[in-house]
Design an enzyme around this catalytic site. Sequence first.
Site, mmCIF file in Angstrom:
data_model
loop_
_atom_site.group_PDB
_atom_site.id
_atom_site.type_symbol
_atom_site.label_atom_id
_atom_site.label_comp_id
_atom_site.label_asym_id
_atom_site.label_seq_id
_atom_site.Cartn_x
_atom_site.Cartn_y
_atom_site.Cartn_z
ATOM 1 C CE LYS A 159 -37.103 123.238 108.818
ATOM 2 N NZ LYS A 159 -35.793 123.509 108.304
ATOM 3 C CE LYS A 167 -23.033 130.091 109.521
ATOM 4 N NZ LYS A 167 -23.409 129.963 110.933
ATOM 5 C CE LYS A 180 -25.413 119.443 110.922
ATOM 6 N NZ LYS A 180 -26.433 119.227 111.943
#
Length: 332
Positions: free
Chosen positions: A113, A195, A198
Amino acid sequence: MNKEVVLSGIRPTGYLHLGNYFGAMRNYVRMQDEYNCYFFVANWHSLTTHPDTKELKSSVHRVIAENIACGLDPEKVALYVQSDVTEIAELYLYLNMLAYKGELEKTTTFKEKVRLQPENVNAGLLTYPVLMAADILIHRAVKVPVGKDQEQHLEMTRNFAERFNFRYGNVFPMPYAFNYGDELVKIMSLDGNGKMSKSENQMNTLYLADEDDSIRKKIMKAKTDSGPTEPNSIKPDYIEGLFNLIKVVSDKSVVEKFESDFNQCHIRYGDMKKQLAEDMVNFIRPIREKAEALRADEKYMKEIMEHGAAKARVSAQATLQLVRDAVGLRYY
Ligand code: TRP
């Protein structure tokens, strides 16, 4: 009845996709009969990245509705929104005294982050694992269905719990990551690059909210090639990914046909994708329609969230009482 406590949290950022369904939601549905389950929407965690809170509201509703549409029964499990259970925040406060700056700074997700949002390295981001520990420990959960990327947070949760138990007395059992190992299917993105996600690579991710045509379009443009030239070849990643998808939504006979076509080098990927697209539409459509209907019913959504919060707070308050007593906060 003393069922083990299972708990998991879902961050309400972005849209839920097929990977979430097969990696998480389908397993939650299986767990709801066997365990005492708590599933919640981690909206406090989302605030660490300063999202638009209006969008956050619709994401929270969508996540709740989609989980129910996938088969989660709000009567069997406690399905709630994190911020409705303020007991979590109090436990977070105590655990913060047992979490060290050095270990928090070393956390992989924190370092990631810091790299992604160097302009917003706030204390909430640093203590993200402490809040997650509070989520888990507030119900004294022992089984936590999460992916590999959350293992480090779970290890930290055990460290905080152990420190608490050692310092103040034994309150918390140790929580461990938990999944049904037998049938973990890998849901790759449609271009075979990692993968489904979102928020990223949306054209190559199948969302539970996708319209029929969008599903068809995404699948029809999925990457393929001119087919194998040697019998029984190893499949390239993007082809393996398509086979994994057809395995989870199509009939066995369909899968066998295309497997055999592949192995005999006369597979027609156009046909395979058409079949996959139709089966996928039939798989996603009922979930999408059910979730949409639930979401449109504001009264139902409100009742569900209130009901879930009330259930979660019974357990949270019981734990917090033990915690306050252990810490020695009874002054009168
Ligand atoms: N950190 C988790 C994720 O990013 C979400 C989460 C928050 C969670 N609190 C939790 C998961 C507690 C399991 C248990 O996916």
